[in-house]
Motif scaffolding. Sequence first.
Motif, PDB file in Angstrom:
ATOM      1  N   GLN A 448       3.269   2.290  10.216  1.00 11.86           N
ATOM      2  CA  GLN A 448       2.674   1.882   8.944  1.00 11.86           C
ATOM      3  C   GLN A 448       3.645   2.221   7.813  1.00 11.86           C
ATOM      4  O   GLN A 448       4.063   3.363   7.667  1.00 11.86           O
ATOM      5  CB  GLN A 448       1.341   2.599   8.722  1.00 11.86           C
ATOM      6  CG  GLN A 448       0.680   2.266   7.402  1.00 11.86           C
ATOM      7  CD  GLN A 448      -0.599   3.044   7.191  1.00 11.86           C
ATOM      8  OE1 GLN A 448      -1.108   3.659   8.115  1.00 11.86           O
ATOM      9  NE2 GLN A 448      -1.109   3.030   5.989  1.00 11.86           N
ATOM     10  N   ILE A 449       4.001   1.210   7.049  1.00 15.76           N
ATOM     11  CA  ILE A 449       4.941   1.344   5.936  1.00 15.76           C
ATOM     12  C   ILE A 449       4.176   1.126   4.621  1.00 15.76           C
ATOM     13  O   ILE A 449       3.351   0.213   4.522  1.00 15.76           O
ATOM     14  CB  ILE A 449       6.101   0.346   6.063  1.00 15.76           C
ATOM     15  CG1 ILE A 449       6.979   0.709   7.257  1.00 15.76           C
ATOM     16  CG2 ILE A 449       6.951   0.312   4.807  1.00 15.76           C
ATOM     17  CD1 ILE A 449       7.701   2.036   7.123  1.00 15.76           C
ATOM     18  N   ASN A 454      11.058  -1.244   2.357  1.00 15.79           N
ATOM     19  CA  ASN A 454      11.574  -0.283   3.340  1.00 15.79           C
ATOM     20  C   ASN A 454      11.521  -0.828   4.767  1.00 15.79           C
ATOM     21  O   ASN A 454      12.004  -0.163   5.696  1.00 15.79           O
ATOM     22  CB  ASN A 454      10.789   1.024   3.265  1.00 15.79           C
ATOM     23  CG  ASN A 454      11.079   1.800   1.990  1.00 15.79           C
ATOM     24  OD1 ASN A 454      12.198   1.789   1.484  1.00 15.79           O
ATOM     25  ND2 ASN A 454      10.073   2.471   1.457  1.00 15.79           N
ATOM     26  N   LYS A 455      10.950  -2.023   4.944  1.00 12.60           N
ATOM     27  CA  LYS A 455      10.885  -2.591   6.288  1.00 12.60           C
ATOM     28  C   LYS A 455      12.255  -2.993   6.818  1.00 12.60           C
ATOM     29  O   LYS A 455      12.435  -3.094   8.037  1.00 12.60           O
ATOM     30  CB  LYS A 455       9.972  -3.827   6.291  1.00 12.60           C
ATOM     31  CG  LYS A 455       8.524  -3.543   5.970  1.00 12.60           C
ATOM     32  CD  LYS A 455       7.654  -4.748   6.251  1.00 12.60           C
ATOM     33  CE  LYS A 455       8.091  -5.945   5.428  1.00 12.60           C
ATOM     34  NZ  LYS A 455       7.209  -7.113   5.676  1.00 12.60           N
ATOM     35  N   VAL A 456      13.207  -3.220   5.931  1.00 12.03           N
ATOM     36  CA  VAL A 456      14.509  -3.721   6.376  1.00 12.03           C
ATOM     37  C   VAL A 456      15.274  -2.689   7.197  1.00 12.03           C
ATOM     38  O   VAL A 456      16.198  -3.043   7.939  1.00 12.03           O
ATOM     39  CB  VAL A 456      15.351  -4.143   5.153  1.00 12.03           C
ATOM     40  CG1 VAL A 456      14.672  -5.282   4.414  1.00 12.03           C
ATOM     41  CG2 VAL A 456      15.575  -2.966   4.201  1.00 12.03           C
ATOM     42  N   TYR A 457      14.892  -1.411   7.090  1.00  9.66           N
ATOM     43  CA  TYR A 457      15.625  -0.379   7.828  1.00  9.66           C
ATOM     44  C   TYR A 457      15.264  -0.368   9.313  1.00  9.66           C
ATOM     45  O   TYR A 457      16.082   0.035  10.145  1.00  9.66           O
ATOM     46  CB  TYR A 457      15.350   0.999   7.233  1.00  9.66           C
ATOM     47  CG  TYR A 457      15.758   1.136   5.783  1.00  9.66           C
ATOM     48  CD1 TYR A 457      17.096   1.154   5.411  1.00  9.66           C
ATOM     49  CD2 TYR A 457      14.802   1.243   4.776  1.00  9.66           C
ATOM     50  CE1 TYR A 457      17.472   1.271   4.083  1.00  9.66           C
ATOM     51  CE2 TYR A 457      15.168   1.371   3.446  1.00  9.66           C
ATOM     52  CZ  TYR A 457      16.492   1.383   3.109  1.00  9.66           C
ATOM     53  OH  TYR A 457      16.869   1.496   1.802  1.00  9.66           O
ATOM     54  N   LEU A 458      14.075  -0.783   9.654  1.00 10.82           N
ATOM     55  CA  LEU A 458      13.614  -0.662  11.033  1.00 10.82           C
ATOM     56  C   LEU A 458      14.335  -1.611  11.985  1.00 10.82           C
ATOM     57  O   LEU A 458      14.750  -1.188  13.077  1.00 10.82           O
ATOM     58  CB  LEU A 458      12.100  -0.876  11.087  1.00 10.82           C
ATOM     59  CG  LEU A 458      11.289   0.263  10.454  1.00 10.82           C
ATOM     60  CD1 LEU A 458       9.856  -0.155  10.236  1.00 10.82           C
ATOM     61  CD2 LEU A 458      11.342   1.499  11.340  1.00 10.82           C
ATOM     62  N   ILE A 472       5.410  -3.638  12.593  1.00  7.62           N
ATOM     63  CA  ILE A 472       5.375  -2.995  11.278  1.00  7.62           C
ATOM     64  C   ILE A 472       4.112  -3.436  10.568  1.00  7.62           C
ATOM     65  O   ILE A 472       3.807  -4.631  10.522  1.00  7.62           O
ATOM     66  CB  ILE A 472       6.609  -3.367  10.429  1.00  7.62           C
ATOM     67  CG1 ILE A 472       7.902  -3.029  11.178  1.00  7.62           C
ATOM     68  CG2 ILE A 472       6.569  -2.649   9.092  1.00  7.62           C
ATOM     69  CD1 ILE A 472       9.146  -3.539  10.473  1.00  7.62           C
ATOM     70  N   ILE A 473       3.389  -2.489  10.025  1.00  8.59           N
ATOM     71  CA  ILE A 473       2.197  -2.773   9.234  1.00  8.59           C
ATOM     72  C   ILE A 473       2.454  -2.242   7.829  1.00  8.59           C
ATOM     73  O   ILE A 473       2.611  -1.033   7.642  1.00  8.59           O
ATOM     74  CB  ILE A 473       0.948  -2.114   9.841  1.00  8.59           C
ATOM     75  CG1 ILE A 473       0.727  -2.625  11.261  1.00  8.59           C
ATOM     76  CG2 ILE A 473      -0.271  -2.380   8.988  1.00  8.59           C
ATOM     77  CD1 ILE A 473      -0.384  -1.933  12.003  1.00  8.59           C
ATOM     78  N   THR A 912      -8.002  -0.570  13.473  1.00  4.62           N
ATOM     79  CA  THR A 912      -8.385  -1.600  14.433  1.00  4.62           C
ATOM     80  C   THR A 912      -7.178  -2.418  14.876  1.00  4.62           C
ATOM     81  O   THR A 912      -7.000  -2.717  16.056  1.00  4.62           O
ATOM     82  CB  THR A 912      -9.443  -2.520  13.809  1.00  4.62           C
ATOM     83  OG1 THR A 912     -10.540  -1.726  13.346  1.00  4.62           O
ATOM     84  CG2 THR A 912      -9.946  -3.527  14.817  1.00  4.62           C
ATOM     85  N   LEU A 913      -6.326  -2.788  13.913  1.00  2.84           N
ATOM     86  CA  LEU A 913      -5.134  -3.558  14.236  1.00  2.84           C
ATOM     87  C   LEU A 913      -4.181  -2.778  15.119  1.00  2.84           C
ATOM     88  O   LEU A 913      -3.620  -3.301  16.084  1.00  2.84           O
ATOM     89  CB  LEU A 913      -4.437  -3.988  12.948  1.00  2.84           C
ATOM     90  CG  LEU A 913      -3.109  -4.735  13.117  1.00  2.84           C
ATOM     91  CD1 LEU A 913      -3.311  -6.002  13.927  1.00  2.84           C
ATOM     92  CD2 LEU A 913      -2.500  -5.051  11.769  1.00  2.84           C
ATOM     93  N   MET A 914      -4.004  -1.476  14.796  1.00  5.36           N
ATOM     94  CA  MET A 914      -3.126  -0.647  15.620  1.00  5.36           C
ATOM     95  C   MET A 914      -3.622  -0.578  17.051  1.00  5.36           C
ATOM     96  O   MET A 914      -2.848  -0.660  18.005  1.00  5.36           O
ATOM     97  CB  MET A 914      -3.045   0.753  15.017  1.00  5.36           C
ATOM     98  CG  MET A 914      -2.145   0.848  13.801  1.00  5.36           C
ATOM     99  SD  MET A 914      -2.040   2.550  13.217  1.00  5.36           S
ATOM    100  CE  MET A 914      -0.768   2.390  11.979  1.00  5.36           C
TER     101      MET A 914
END
Length: 933
Positions: A448-449, A454-458, A472-473, A912-914
């Motif tokens: 969870q972000i 900051n998603k570009v680092y993963l 990524i959520i 729930t999504l996780m």
Amino acid sequence: MFQTKLRNETWEDLPKMSCTTEIQAAFILSSFVTFFSGLIILLIFRLIWRSVKKWQIIKGTGIILELFTSGTIARSHVRSLHFQGQFRDRIEMLLSAQTFVGQVLVILVFVLSIGSLIIYFINSADPVGSCSSYEDKTIPIDLVFNAFFSFYFGLRFMAADDKIKFWLEMNSIVDIFTIPPTFISYYLKSNWLGLRFLRALRLLELPQILQILRAIKTSNSVKFSKLLSIILSTWFTAAGFIHLVENSGDPWLKGRNSQNISYFESIYLVMATTSTVGFGDVVAKTSLGRTFIMFFTLGSLILFANYIPEMVELFANKRKYTSSYEALKGKKFIVVCGNITVDSVTAFLRNFLRDKSGEINTEIVFLGETPPSLELETIFKCYLAYTTFISGSAMKWEDLRRVAVESAEACLIIANPLCSDSHAEDISNIMRVLSIKNYDSTTRIIIQILQSHNKVYLPKIPSWNWDTGDNIICFAELKLGFIAQGCLVPGLCTFLTSLFVEQNIKVMPKQTWKKHFLNSMKNKILTQRLSDDFAGMSFPEVARLCFLKMHLLLIAIEYKSLFTDGFCGLILNPPPQVRICKNTLGFFIAETPKDVRRALFYCSVCHDDVFIPELITNCGCKSRSRQHITVPSVKRMKNCLKGISSRISGQDSPPRVSASTSSISNFTTRTLQHDVEQDSDQLDSSGMFHWCKPTSLDKVTLKRTDKSKYKFRNHIVACVFGDAHSAPMGLRNFVMPLRASNYTRKELKDIVFVGSLDYLQREWRFLRNFPQIYILPGCALYSGDLHAANIEQCSMCVVLSPPPKPSSNQTLVDTEAIMATLTIGSLQIDSSSDPSTAVSEETPGYTNGHNEKSNCRKVPILTELKNPSNIHFIEQLGGLEGSLQETNLHLSTAFSTGTVFSGSFLDSLLATLMWKLAIKGSQFQGRSSGLCW
């Protein structure tokens, strides 16, 4: 001879008689013999078991050959092990109080223990040296109680993993030293007090019982109940020992130094000793009693001094949760780390166990960096059958090994949305991902972000793999995306939230609108396989049939393409060209799974003239298998799906969720193509958003005197709070849905941000490529700045909650948003002066009866609350008479009218999504959940 004489005598003549030393020794020795003999037997069995296991390792080849040659024995042995495993799981479920029967059993054991203790108090009024006959009605009752305790002891023994450890537990010792003497009394037809005072130690289970009954919920109440149970159990147990030894005397002196002391006087002596104040009126005279008092005084200083119990508890918890999790073959489990708090764990478990909690066979292993608090520890005890807590850090390989992360179905990393620094929180979680991937590159990660950039680092992590289920959520995308859609469609936030949040409605109101609203809260998104009789029909035809005959709302289907690149995904409201195939999964909005099963039972022959949903059941006829269903040819299906497939293959990554409507047709396509040909730089490179060249901040910064220059109408006013030191909230996620390419350039609404220029300057580098964005330096708490943004002519005013700050009081996190909402709500606008506001006046929930009479309206507003309990501060702005008198956000009038949104429900949605991403498999996999989910 003495026992024979006792049996031959008439107890009516001797209701009370003196217990000899032999009888007292029989009661005491029965407990000690049971304890030590059982311990020795368990040790012998453990030594034998270890020897057998070593012999099996040495003789492994011979055993395997024997199993192959004797197939019947092997199969019966496997069936026996399977039955034993199921029986043991049922017992563990029962003892953990997860079912209603288990809760009743745990509460009954506690109540009967208190009853047995009360019987001891009654019998303690008699001299200790006397034996009670069975004329005393309390003796058979106590015998029945102890028989039940024996049954409960057997259940606990069978469910224990380590039998020796179980034998040395406090509750086991209490049972061993209180149950055997009761059966000795049945044999001798007489009863003696003995060690029955140890039953008072069962009072230590008082906090757990109160938690099961939901009598205590806060951490303070848990601490108070725990401290109270320790004090009472210690007093009663110590008083029972003093009462026994002082009335019996020292054994080596044969009772010559005994004194007659009541149980009440023993409690008085213990309390005086605990308080370290001795009055001298009641003292211990025996050597055993005085020795016990000396040690008890030292123990009292440790147990009852300030802060010492908490230190002892923390030390015990630290050692308690440092063990390793044992991963069993065939047993599914997931690892959850990151923000392990009471709120996050409660939200996760509530949604994880929401549907058929008794049938879930997946265990949750929480990896926390700090020992759990008393409240969190109580939650883990309540969900003992499903949860395991291990103290450690995801940054250490040793702790990852202890939780067996390499064998887990997935590893979930939860973020803290209320942290003071969102960027630091994201970076720390990304470092956890890097540590886990370095430990085991095949482990599936769901993170969870908080901030979308900051998603570009993963994806830069070498072992990150979208295809294996890494996901990524983004919290900011979901929250601000919901709010942005609520600006375009008022009430959409309420509608979507009600689909994912379940409410327990106990009292139904009398007002009609309240009944309809609360009934709508029961609806949720459910899935069900469609009947094969729908094969060959278009989606609008099936949706119309389901709505008219079954009262079901079909919103999407899971489409599997056989002619393209194997696309499999969810299609929302597909066009008529898409035909339903056999075994198609449908997505419905309904109340219960029982309702959606009608879509599976539907038969075109038996239910053709049925219009009552309850009559659509499994008909069981054979006409379905005989009927001929016309299926479109391969060539025709290829032509129908050519447009959809080309759109899917044109993207960088195949999306798992596709939205298409009947208006996806040629009108929208021609319009977009016309716009692109007219101005090729209106859309970005992906073609999904309106784009413009980078705009300087000075050109879009407004002044109060510019109101007449721009003349904003039907625009969106966004009130932002923050300063130069606040963490960016990611306003780009709020703007992107409002600049989607499915809107024409003329349909775009101007967006005016009202807030600190220092803060908005930091956000501007993410907003400068979107058209029609303006910034008004000021504050939403001042009406002058609001009028400068022409708020009276806006279509929606959004009040965004400020970035979180370090604060101990969670009530104050929404202070600015609440004050701004009250300020905007107090503005009275004359609706008759401007005809252009007629559209806004029709928006429900923003006009009350008083304003209707005075031809005034209120500004349409949508407020974000970080703390849902703050709803009562702005509840009066709902504008409806007879509002819902509830402190619950989702049952409030402001929420029902669409004026309030809280990201707290996203915790439930994300949990729930996780769980679906971790357990359900590849159908939910994708590059990022984002808002499209």
